[in-house]
Motif scaffolding. Structure first.
Motif, PDB file in Angstrom:
ATOM      1  N   ASP A 191       0.743  -1.213   0.009  1.00 43.57           N
ATOM      2  CA  ASP A 191       0.069  -0.108  -0.037  1.00 43.57           C
ATOM      3  C   ASP A 191       0.769   1.200   0.142  1.00 43.57           C
ATOM      4  OD1 ASP A 191      -2.407  -1.376   0.026  1.00 43.57           O
ATOM      5  OD2 ASP A 191      -2.587  -1.211   2.354  1.00 43.57           O
ATOM      6  N   VAL A 192       0.310   2.434  -0.735  1.00 46.05           N
ATOM      7  CA  VAL A 192       1.124   3.547  -0.616  1.00 46.05           C
ATOM      8  C   VAL A 192       0.289   4.261   0.436  1.00 46.05           C
ATOM      9  CG1 VAL A 192       1.909   5.829  -1.722  1.00 46.05           C
ATOM     10  CG2 VAL A 192       1.877   3.392  -2.878  1.00 46.05           C
ATOM     11  N   ILE A 193       1.068   4.728   1.483  1.00 42.31           N
ATOM     12  CA  ILE A 193       0.230   5.485   2.490  1.00 42.31           C
ATOM     13  C   ILE A 193       0.884   6.945   2.892  1.00 42.31           C
ATOM     14  CG2 ILE A 193      -0.651   3.451   3.599  1.00 42.31           C
ATOM     15  CD1 ILE A 193       1.196   3.786   5.683  1.00 42.31           C
ATOM     16  N   SER A 194       0.161   7.745   3.443  1.00 44.55           N
ATOM     17  CA  SER A 194       0.714   8.792   3.969  1.00 44.55           C
ATOM     18  C   SER A 194       0.377   9.037   5.486  1.00 44.55           C
ATOM     19  CB  SER A 194       0.308  10.162   3.426  1.00 44.55           C
ATOM     20  OG  SER A 194      -0.909  10.615   3.852  1.00 44.55           O
ATOM     21  N   ILE A 195       1.248   9.438   6.281  1.00 38.19           N
ATOM     22  CA  ILE A 195       1.027   9.474   7.889  1.00 38.19           C
ATOM     23  C   ILE A 195       1.459  11.067   8.099  1.00 38.19           C
ATOM     24  CG2 ILE A 195       1.657   8.655  10.201  1.00 38.19           C
ATOM     25  CD1 ILE A 195       2.918   6.205   8.794  1.00 38.19           C
ATOM     26  N   ASP A 196       0.325  11.504   8.917  1.00 36.23           N
ATOM     27  CA  ASP A 196       0.770  12.984   9.331  1.00 36.23           C
ATOM     28  C   ASP A 196       1.218  12.837  10.530  1.00 36.23           C
ATOM     29  OD1 ASP A 196       0.278  15.441  10.606  1.00 36.23           O
ATOM     30  OD2 ASP A 196      -1.515  15.807   9.835  1.00 36.23           O
ATOM     31  N   LYS A 197       2.588  13.508  10.600  1.00 40.74           N
ATOM     32  CA  LYS A 197       3.362  13.336  11.819  1.00 40.74           C
ATOM     33  C   LYS A 197       2.750  13.893  13.136  1.00 40.74           C
ATOM     34  CE  LYS A 197       7.870  13.097  12.289  1.00 40.74           C
ATOM     35  NZ  LYS A 197       9.239  13.350  11.894  1.00 40.74           N
ATOM     36  N   SER A 198       2.086  14.925  12.903  1.00 41.77           N
ATOM     37  CA  SER A 198       1.748  15.748  14.130  1.00 41.77           C
ATOM     38  C   SER A 198       0.429  15.005  14.836  1.00 41.77           C
ATOM     39  CB  SER A 198       1.462  17.039  13.944  1.00 41.77           C
ATOM     40  OG  SER A 198       0.530  17.196  13.096  1.00 41.77           O
ATOM     41  N   THR A 199      -0.293  14.348  14.055  1.00 37.60           N
ATOM     42  CA  THR A 199      -1.552  13.619  14.563  1.00 37.60           C
ATOM     43  C   THR A 199      -1.614  12.008  14.539  1.00 37.60           C
ATOM     44  OG1 THR A 199      -2.548  13.783  12.325  1.00 37.60           O
ATOM     45  CG2 THR A 199      -3.002  15.522  13.584  1.00 37.60           C
ATOM     46  N   GLY A 200      -0.870  11.812  13.555  1.00 34.48           N
ATOM     47  CA  GLY A 200      -0.670  10.173  13.452  1.00 34.48           C
ATOM     48  C   GLY A 200      -1.738   9.689  12.469  1.00 34.48           C
ATOM     49  N   LYS A 201      -2.238  10.749  11.939  1.00 41.27           N
ATOM     50  CA  LYS A 201      -3.579  10.105  11.094  1.00 41.27           C
ATOM     51  C   LYS A 201      -2.988   9.480   9.861  1.00 41.27           C
ATOM     52  CE  LYS A 201      -7.528  12.000   8.698  1.00 41.27           C
ATOM     53  NZ  LYS A 201      -7.436  11.572   7.481  1.00 41.27           N
ATOM     54  N   ILE A 202      -3.312   8.121   9.432  1.00 42.61           N
ATOM     55  CA  ILE A 202      -3.014   7.408   8.304  1.00 42.61           C
ATOM     56  C   ILE A 202      -3.991   7.616   7.251  1.00 42.61           C
ATOM     57  CG2 ILE A 202      -2.527   5.120   7.885  1.00 42.61           C
ATOM     58  CD1 ILE A 202      -1.857   4.766  10.457  1.00 42.61           C
ATOM     59  N   THR A 203      -3.454   7.959   6.026  1.00 40.93           N
ATOM     60  CA  THR A 203      -4.316   7.929   4.922  1.00 40.93           C
ATOM     61  C   THR A 203      -3.891   7.007   3.830  1.00 40.93           C
ATOM     62  OG1 THR A 203      -4.304  10.272   5.192  1.00 40.93           O
ATOM     63  CG2 THR A 203      -5.378   9.340   3.244  1.00 40.93           C
ATOM     64  N   LYS A 204      -4.815   6.119   3.203  1.00 32.16           N
ATOM     65  CA  LYS A 204      -4.334   5.419   2.053  1.00 32.16           C
ATOM     66  C   LYS A 204      -4.440   5.769   0.860  1.00 32.16           C
ATOM     67  CE  LYS A 204      -5.356   0.287   2.606  1.00 32.16           C
ATOM     68  NZ  LYS A 204      -6.388  -0.694   2.497  1.00 32.16           N
ATOM     69  N   LEU A 205      -3.380   6.098   0.272  1.00 32.88           N
ATOM     70  CA  LEU A 205      -3.572   6.600  -1.142  1.00 32.88           C
ATOM     71  C   LEU A 205      -3.573   5.546  -2.365  1.00 32.88           C
ATOM     72  CD1 LEU A 205      -0.207   8.981  -0.661  1.00 32.88           C
ATOM     73  CD2 LEU A 205      -2.607   9.447  -0.231  1.00 32.88           C
ATOM     74  N   GLY A 206      -3.491   4.444  -1.907  1.00 25.68           N
ATOM     75  CA  GLY A 206      -3.728   3.232  -3.151  1.00 25.68           C
ATOM     76  C   GLY A 206      -2.532   2.182  -3.032  1.00 25.68           C
ATOM     77  N   ARG A 207      -2.785   1.419  -4.066  1.00 32.66           N
ATOM     78  CA  ARG A 207      -1.919   0.328  -4.131  1.00 32.66           C
ATOM     79  C   ARG A 207      -0.590   0.668  -5.035  1.00 32.66           C
ATOM     80  NH1 ARG A 207      -1.370  -3.911  -1.024  1.00 32.66           N
ATOM     81  NH2 ARG A 207      -0.725  -5.539  -2.578  1.00 32.66           N
ATOM     82  N   SER A 208       0.438   0.290  -4.783  1.00 34.70           N
ATOM     83  CA  SER A 208       1.500   0.675  -5.565  1.00 34.70           C
ATOM     84  C   SER A 208       1.546  -0.555  -6.789  1.00 34.70           C
ATOM     85  CB  SER A 208       3.036   0.055  -4.805  1.00 34.70           C
ATOM     86  OG  SER A 208       3.975  -0.053  -5.935  1.00 34.70           O
ATOM     87  N   TYR A 209       1.723   0.330  -8.175  1.00 37.34           N
ATOM     88  CA  TYR A 209       1.918  -0.299  -9.279  1.00 37.34           C
ATOM     89  C   TYR A 209       2.670  -1.446  -9.310  1.00 37.34           C
ATOM     90  CZ  TYR A 209      -0.752   3.002 -12.073  1.00 37.34           C
ATOM     91  OH  TYR A 209      -1.822   3.825 -12.579  1.00 37.34           O
ATOM     92  N   THR A 210       3.672  -1.642  -8.601  1.00 39.33           N
ATOM     93  CA  THR A 210       4.441  -2.885  -8.665  1.00 39.33           C
ATOM     94  C   THR A 210       3.911  -4.253  -8.322  1.00 39.33           C
ATOM     95  OG1 THR A 210       5.348  -2.377  -6.332  1.00 39.33           O
ATOM     96  CG2 THR A 210       6.745  -1.615  -8.243  1.00 39.33           C
ATOM     97  N   ARG A 211       2.834  -3.742  -7.567  1.00 37.57           N
ATOM     98  CA  ARG A 211       1.861  -4.798  -7.050  1.00 37.57           C
ATOM     99  C   ARG A 211       0.559  -5.004  -7.814  1.00 37.57           C
ATOM    100  NH1 ARG A 211       3.163  -7.070  -1.767  1.00 37.57           N
ATOM    101  NH2 ARG A 211       5.034  -5.731  -1.254  1.00 37.57           N
ATOM    102  N   SER A 212       0.499  -4.871  -9.095  1.00 35.24           N
ATOM    103  CA  SER A 212      -0.347  -4.812  -9.821  1.00 35.24           C
ATOM    104  C   SER A 212      -0.786  -6.374 -10.325  1.00 35.24           C
ATOM    105  CB  SER A 212      -0.540  -4.038 -11.186  1.00 35.24           C
ATOM    106  OG  SER A 212       0.793  -4.127 -12.099  1.00 35.24           O
ATOM    107  N   ARG A 213       0.251  -7.043  -9.912  1.00 33.99           N
ATOM    108  CA  ARG A 213       0.167  -8.438 -10.366  1.00 33.99           C
ATOM    109  C   ARG A 213      -1.228  -8.958  -9.544  1.00 33.99           C
ATOM    110  NH1 ARG A 213       4.398 -10.528  -8.190  1.00 33.99           N
ATOM    111  NH2 ARG A 213       5.238  -8.564  -7.935  1.00 33.99           N
ATOM    112  N   ASP A 214      -1.219  -8.539  -8.236  1.00 37.29           N
ATOM    113  CA  ASP A 214      -2.106  -8.980  -7.238  1.00 37.29           C
ATOM    114  C   ASP A 214      -3.509  -8.472  -7.485  1.00 37.29           C
ATOM    115  OD1 ASP A 214       0.364  -9.341  -6.195  1.00 37.29           O
ATOM    116  OD2 ASP A 214       0.025  -8.108  -4.518  1.00 37.29           O
ATOM    117  N   TYR A 215      -3.877  -7.789  -8.719  1.00 38.13           N
ATOM    118  CA  TYR A 215      -4.936  -7.400  -8.903  1.00 38.13           C
ATOM    119  C   TYR A 215      -6.187  -8.168  -8.531  1.00 38.13           C
ATOM    120  CZ  TYR A 215      -8.831  -5.042 -11.600  1.00 38.13           C
ATOM    121  OH  TYR A 215      -9.974  -4.497 -11.914  1.00 38.13           O
ATOM    122  N   ASP A 216      -6.038  -9.522  -9.114  1.00 35.13           N
ATOM    123  CA  ASP A 216      -7.352 -10.410  -9.010  1.00 35.13           C
ATOM    124  C   ASP A 216      -7.423 -10.502  -7.408  1.00 35.13           C
ATOM    125  OD1 ASP A 216      -7.695 -10.770 -11.497  1.00 35.13           O
ATOM    126  OD2 ASP A 216      -6.379 -12.688 -11.546  1.00 35.13           O
TER     127      ASP A 216
END
Ligand SMILES: Nc1ncnc2c1ncn2[C@@H]1O[C@H](COP(=O)(O)OP(=O)(O)O)[C@@H](O)[C@H]1O
Ligand SMILES: [Mg+2]
Length: 470
Positions: A191-216
């Motif tokens: 997963d590609v994620i971002s973490i806000d350092k001050s609040t610890g909030k985690i946001t999922k941005l998507g799956r990395s293209y390198t993992r597109s094999r797992d599509y199914d």
């Protein structure tokens, strides 16, 4: 969160907006204005007729949108059910996303929990937005591995998170809170994620293209994104708008964050507000924040008393003031809180002097017909043509509000006889079951002697005065 600015704000409280929209006005989606020419359309966005008042409202809206003019007061004056509240709702719907709109029914002022001035202050501060620009530190990258060690009891969670960009890879230590956050967001390797350092909030941005094999294995709604490049830690600018009142509540130590959701805010100390005003002024100077003056709508304003008017008069002169829109259906009436000082619309003369007045007029038959049919659509009630005609006639002769209340009741009566369409007989039945004001008054006058009077006295028995003697 603006932890780095020393005062906390809340970014996501905006979902609370809209809760106070009343079902009676649910058909209204805006002012129905042709924006370019600033001309109201005859019937649009749920509003019908009342063109002059709607045009005036559009001008006010324009002023609010430009965000420059604050501290003005507008009074909508007209007979009951001429659309004063409806037009205010139309304004609320057309304001920009982050422009605050507060609706206050004047009777809400008289609460036991706080003083009148506190209730008014809160209403004013709810109507002023602060648009805050913040830089926050984010960690953004692709998750390589999440490793969680649980102690035997499961109480102490610890772990490590490995993240990478195309240029680097780092291992972070995880505490319990972050582990919970990751599992709540169902974060996995890839997963590609971002973490806000001050609040610890985690946001999922998507799956990395390198993992597109797992599509199914992932399903069709998976979003694929590039693995970010450069540093893992980035500075990003985020903008959010909160009201002054929200900042007040969060920073008054006795109440805090939860009070925002329970609505149970109590009184807020003046020092807290002073501090916040100073801080906000600082932010503005540093270019970190902008003031967004919103709209405070005070319905049935003649219910306020002379002290409240004095307060509002002063508050409008404050540097941080919203646009205040008021509605009144009184003509010449006694001002509350005075012995017998009378005034137009129940507003003191010095206050009247600073408001601009927008009149609303009774509707004609055709407009009433249109409004009733819009309401019927909104309530998902199908009316036959003659049922609509009768409701319109009733609406014209009694009141629009009574007419539109009969929509629901007629529909219930129709449902009773298993009909899908409301027929004229259903409306007739509803009309005899539920009285309008004029018939109710007539009824009361006929039976006056049997009702409880102002002095609490009532006559019992059936046969007039003599009955009691038997
Ligand atoms: N011009 C209009 N277009 C559509 N619906 C209206 C219009 N004016 C009033 N209504 C509806 O009629 C009912 C009574 O109007 P309201 O705004 O509550 O009157 P007021 O506040 O002037 O007493 C409400 O359900 C309102 O939404
Ligand atoms: Mg009203």
């Amino acid at each position: 969160m603006a932890a780095n600015l020393g005062i906390q704000t809340v970014g996501e409280a905006k979902e609370l907006r809209g809760l106070n929209l009343i079902a009676a006005h649910s058909h209204i989606r805006g002012l129905g204005i042709d924006i370019e020419r600033l001309e109201p359309r005859a019937s649009s966005q749920g509003l019908v007729g009342q063109l002059k008042a709607r045009k005036a409202a559009a001008v006010i809206l324009q002023m609010v949108k430009e965000g420059k003019i604050a501290g003005r007061a507008v009074l909508m004056a007209g007979p009951p059910s001429t659309g004063k509240t409806a037009i205010a709702m139309g304004i609320a719907q057309s304001l920009g996303q982050d422009v605050p709109f507060t609706m206050l029914a004047s009777s809400e002022i008289y609460s036991l929990e706080m003083s009148k001035t506190e209730a008014l202050t809160q209403a004013f501060r709810k109507s002023i937005g602060v648009r805050i620009k913040e830089e926050s530190e984010m960690i953004e990258g692709e998750v390589v591995e999440i490793q969680i060690d649980r102690s035997v009891t499961g109480a102490n969670k610890q772990g490590k998170l490995t993240m990478k960009t195309t240029d680097m890879e780092t291992i972070y230590d995880l505490g319990g809170k972050m582990i919970d956050g990751l599992s709540k967001e169902k974060v996995m390797a890839g997963d590609v994620i971002s973490i806000d350092k001050s609040t610890g909030k985690i946001t999922k941005l998507g799956r990395s293209y390198t993992r597109s094999r797992d599509y199914d294995a992932m399903g069709a709604d998976t979003k694929f994104v590039q693995c970010p490049d450069g540093e893992l830690q980035k500075r990003k600018e985020v903008v959010h708008t909160v009201s002054l009142h929200e900042i007040d509540v969060i920073n008054s130590r006795t109440q805090g964050f939860l009070a925002l959701f329970s609505g149970d805010t109590g009184e807020i100390r003046a020092e807290v507000r002073d501090q916040i005003n100073t801080k906000v002024a600082e932010w503005r100077e540093e270019g970190k924040a902008e003031i967004v003056p919103g709209v405070l709508f005070i319905d049935e304003v003649h219910m306020l008393d002379i002290e409240c008017f004095a307060y509002i008069n002063r508050a409008l002169e404050d540097e941080l003031a919203p646009i205040v829109i008021m509605a009144s259906n009184r003509a010449d009436t006694r001002i509350r809180g005075t012995d017998r000082q009378r005034s137009v619309h129940g507003l003191p003369v010095d206050f009247l002097d600073r408001v601009v007045i927008v009149p609303t007029y009774p509707y004609n038959q055709e407009e009433i017909g249109q409004i009733i049919s819009i309401r019927a659509q909104e309530e998902e009630v199908e009316l036959s043509a003659d049922a609509l005609a009768l409701l319109t006639k009733i609406g014209k002769e009694t009141s629009l509000r009574y007419g539109s209340h009969l929509i629901t009741t007629s529909n219930l009566i129709a449902a009773k006889r298993k009909a899908n369409v409301v027929a004229i007989q259903d409306v007739q039945k509803a009309y005899t079951l539920f009285y309008d004001q004029a018939r109710s008054v007539k009824f009361l006058q006929e039976y006056e002697s049997k009702m409880i009077g102002d002095d609490g006295a009532a006559e019992m028995g059936l046969g007039g005065p003599d009955a009691m003697e038997m």
